[in-house]
Design an enzyme around this catalytic site. Structure first.
Site, PDB file in Angstrom:
ATOM      1  N   CYS A  74      43.896  41.719  37.026  1.00 56.45           N
ATOM      2  CA  CYS A  74      44.211  43.084  37.432  1.00 56.45           C
ATOM      3  C   CYS A  74      45.621  43.135  37.995  1.00 56.45           C
ATOM      4  O   CYS A  74      45.975  42.339  38.869  1.00 56.45           O
ATOM      5  CB  CYS A  74      43.222  43.547  38.507  1.00 56.45           C
ATOM      6  SG  CYS A  74      43.648  45.151  39.204  1.00 56.45           S
ATOM      7  N   CYS A  77      45.510  43.911  41.948  1.00 55.41           N
ATOM      8  CA  CYS A  77      45.025  43.002  43.007  1.00 55.41           C
ATOM      9  C   CYS A  77      44.841  41.567  42.533  1.00 55.41           C
ATOM     10  O   CYS A  77      44.319  40.743  43.284  1.00 55.41           O
ATOM     11  CB  CYS A  77      43.717  43.540  43.590  1.00 55.41           C
ATOM     12  SG  CYS A  77      42.290  43.359  42.476  1.00 55.41           S
ATOM     13  N   CYS A 122      38.817  48.218  37.899  1.00 60.71           N
ATOM     14  CA  CYS A 122      38.687  46.970  38.656  1.00 60.71           C
ATOM     15  C   CYS A 122      37.732  47.191  39.817  1.00 60.71           C
ATOM     16  O   CYS A 122      37.906  48.124  40.595  1.00 60.71           O
ATOM     17  CB  CYS A 122      40.060  46.550  39.171  1.00 60.71           C
ATOM     18  SG  CYS A 122      40.011  45.193  40.359  1.00 60.71           S
ATOM     19  N   CYS A 125      39.877  46.797  43.421  1.00 62.64           N
ATOM     20  CA  CYS A 125      40.878  47.755  43.925  1.00 62.64           C
ATOM     21  C   CYS A 125      40.751  49.132  43.281  1.00 62.64           C
ATOM     22  O   CYS A 125      41.491  50.052  43.647  1.00 62.64           O
ATOM     23  CB  CYS A 125      42.299  47.218  43.757  1.00 62.64           C
ATOM     24  SG  CYS A 125      42.914  47.249  42.064  1.00 62.64           S
ATOM     25  N   CYS A 145      38.311  48.817  25.703  1.00 64.84           N
ATOM     26  CA  CYS A 145      39.622  49.256  25.222  1.00 64.84           C
ATOM     27  C   CYS A 145      40.513  49.422  26.454  1.00 64.84           C
ATOM     28  O   CYS A 145      40.363  50.384  27.207  1.00 64.84           O
ATOM     29  CB  CYS A 145      39.453  50.576  24.472  1.00 64.84           C
ATOM     30  SG  CYS A 145      40.971  51.167  23.720  1.00 64.84           S
TER      31      CYS A 145
HETATM   32 ZN   LIG Z   1      42.203  45.274  40.988  1.00 59.42          ZN
END
Ligand SMILES: [Zn+2]
Length: 156
Positions: A74, A77, A122, A125, A145
Site C-alpha cells: 500500500c 502505509c 487497504c 489506512c 482491478c
Molecule cells: Zn494502507
C-alpha cells in the site's frame, strides 16, 4: 424520458452523499492521517485515487507491466497487499490480481455507477485501491482491478 431523468437524479444524490460517508469511516482505520498529511505525502493523482476513489487512466501505470517476483505494498502505509504470484494480465490496462494477501484488503459496495461494484481498500489506512469483479481466473474467479498509483512494488 422521465425514467432516465429520475435515474440521473438518484445517482447524483448518491454521489453527493459519498464523500461524507467516506470521511466518517476514516476514524476506524489503524493508520489515520489528516487531509493535509495525505496531501503532503501524495501526488495529486495519488490523492485523487487513494483518498477520493478516483481511477487512474488505463495503461498508465508501470506496474501494469511489472512481471518480476515480489510484493505490492500500500502506498499509504506500506502494508503488503498483493503477491506477484497472484498477478495476471487481464488486458484491462490496470494491475490485476486474483487474490489479495491475507488480512490485507477490505471491501464495501460502490453505488457510484448504475451497477453496484465491489470497492476495495487497504484495511490498515483505508486508501482506495480499486474494485473486485467476478470474471477473474482460477482458482478464485476474482479479478482485483487495482490502480497502480495506490501501490509500491518491492522486488523479492
Ligand atoms: Zn494502507
Amino acid at each position: 424520458m422521465p425514467l432516465h431523468r429520475r435515474q440521473f437524479l438518484a445517482t447524483s444524490a448518491a454521489a453527493a452523499l459519498l464523500p461524507a460517508a467516506t470521511r466518517a469511516q476514516d476514524d476506524s482505520f489503524e493508520v489515520t492521517r489528516s487531509e493535509e498529511e495525505w496531501r503532503a505525502m501524495l501526488t495529486d493523482l495519488q490523492y485523487e485515487v487513494m483518498r477520493e476513489e478516483g481511477t487512474e487512466r488505463a495503461f498508465t501505470s508501470p506496474l501494469n507491466d511489472e512481471k518480476r517476483a515480489g510484493t505490492f505494498l500500500c502506498k499509504g502505509c506500506d502494508l503488503p497487499l498483493y503477491s506477484s504470484e497472484t498477478k495476471f494480465d487481464s488486458g484491462t490496462g490496470w494491475p490485476s490480481f486474483y487474490q489479495a494477501l491475507p488480512n490485507a484488503v477490505e471491501t464495501k459496495p460502490d453505488r457510484k455507477l448504475f451497477v453496484t461494484r465491489t470497492e476495495c481498500h487497504c484495511r490498515r489506512c483505508g486508501s482506495h485501491l480499486g474494485h473486485i469483479f467476478d470474471d477473474g481466473p482460477p482458482p478464485t474467479g476474482k479479478r482485483h482491478c487495482i490502480n497502480g498509483v495506490s501501490l509500491t512494488f518491492r522486488p523479492a
